[in-house]
Enzyme design. Structure first.
Site, PDB file in Angstrom:
ATOM      1  N   LYS A 157     -61.793 -24.315 -46.388  1.00  0.00           N
ATOM      2  CA  LYS A 157     -62.347 -22.988 -46.075  1.00  0.00           C
ATOM      3  C   LYS A 157     -63.771 -22.844 -46.611  1.00  0.00           C
ATOM      4  CE  LYS A 157     -57.711 -21.025 -45.955  1.00  0.00           C
ATOM      5  NZ  LYS A 157     -56.609 -20.416 -46.702  1.00  0.00           N
ATOM      6  N   GLN A 179     -55.307 -17.622 -52.317  1.00  0.00           N
ATOM      7  CA  GLN A 179     -54.518 -18.712 -51.738  1.00  0.00           C
ATOM      8  C   GLN A 179     -53.072 -18.651 -52.236  1.00  0.00           C
ATOM      9  OE1 GLN A 179     -55.705 -20.965 -49.361  1.00  0.00           O
ATOM     10  NE2 GLN A 179     -53.563 -21.506 -49.219  1.00  0.00           N
ATOM     11  N   ASP A 208     -57.329 -12.082 -44.588  1.00  0.00           N
ATOM     12  CA  ASP A 208     -56.091 -12.822 -44.313  1.00  0.00           C
ATOM     13  C   ASP A 208     -55.150 -12.004 -43.424  1.00  0.00           C
ATOM     14  OD1 ASP A 208     -55.912 -15.439 -45.168  1.00  0.00           O
ATOM     15  OD2 ASP A 208     -55.493 -14.912 -47.256  1.00  0.00           O
TER      16      ASP A 208
END
Length: 291
Positions: free
Chosen positions: A52, A96, A119
């Site tokens: 990412k 994460q 997200d």
């Protein structure tokens, strides 16, 4: 049979974003800035976050990687998120997953401000998605929809079977496929571990989305001729013939299923790259909405 090439579609999405970011720079406007929090040193999480951050660099976004020990308290992590919520330069925040057992995923997801929830996991984002309002869509389902759109697959009226009911993939996928959109407009069945006639349901499916995390679960006898198969799974399976000692397997037995399909995603190189491309799209939009 045609391969749905996630690498190719992902690159097209990133190239488009690169041009848009160059335009922002030329106009002296703010460049998107993504903050990623990595707790502990889980190997798979390291790989995902690293990917990412590199993609941000490639597109021209700014990125900040915050590494925290896996012993950090839940309170301290929530404090870090609050600091990022209040930082006007940060457009998107991602934490994460998975997190250490002593930290609540739910509390962490809820702590991220909805305007920075790239997200797409916050209840506000999910609620808006259910109502088909503009919002951040979870990256993996969003990536799959972008892929279907890129290949101009008309899904209207199709029967889609989604195997897996997670809040990250299965449930949002069912909502997006059933929405009055294109791609979308499907009749959707969600299957899971308690589904009794799974094979029969899969054999009725025009689209199968396999997202249950069990390697090679979907076999040829579960798939009808001409079906579209989207494989979300990616699991390391021990393989002594490979240099690394393992092979990456999806939830679909690719070699036997592929010949029956009209379209199928490979593993790796299918859904994975699209997840990151969709996350970048969300981050760009988060920046645009604020500035």
């Amino acid at each position: 049979m045609k391969i749905l090439d996630g690498q190719l579609v992902s690159q097209a999405t990133k190239d488009e974003l690169k041009i848009k970011v160059a335009q922002l720079v030329a106009e002296g406007k703010k460049v998107p800035h993504l903050a990623a929090i990595l707790v502990g040193n889980n190997g798979a999480s390291e790989t995902y976050v690293g990917s990412k951050v590199r993609t941000c660099e490639e597109i021209g976004f700014r990125s900040t990687l915050i590494r925290l020990e896996d012993t950090i308290s839940e309170f301290k992590l929530l404090e870090t998120i609050e600091q990022l919520n209040n930082d006007l330069d940060i457009d998107g925040i991602l934490v994460q997953l998975p997190l250490p057992k002593h930290i609540s995923d739910e509390k962490v997801i809820n702590a991220i401000h909805p305007s920075k929830d790239v997200d797409g996991f916050h209840p506000v984002s999910v609620g808006k998605m259910v109502q088909s309002l503009p919002t951040f869509i979870p990256a993996t389902p969003h990536g799959i929809m972008l892929m279907l759109e890129h290949y101009k697959i008309d899904t209207k009226g199709m029967h889609a079977v989604v195997i897996g009911r997670s809040n990250i993939v299965g449930r949002p996928m069912s909502i997006l496929l059933s929405a009055n959109t294109n791609p979308g407009n499907c009749t959707v069945t969600i299957c899971h571990s308690a589904t009794k006639n799974l094979k029969e349901l899969c054999l009725q499916a025009d689209i199968i989305v396999a997202a249950l995390g069990r390697p090679e679960f979907v076999t040829a006898d579960m798939v009808k001729e001409g079906a579209i198969v989207i494989d979300v799974g990616i699991t390391r399976v021990a393989d002594a013939t490979k240099k690394r000692g393992y092979a990456l397997k999806g939830d679909v037995q690719f070699d036997t299923v592929a010949p029956k399909c009209s379209y199928i995603t490979p593993v790796p190189g299918g859904v994975g790259p699209m997840t990151i491309a969709a996350l970048m799209k969300n981050t760009y939009n988060a920046c645009l909405l604020k500035h």
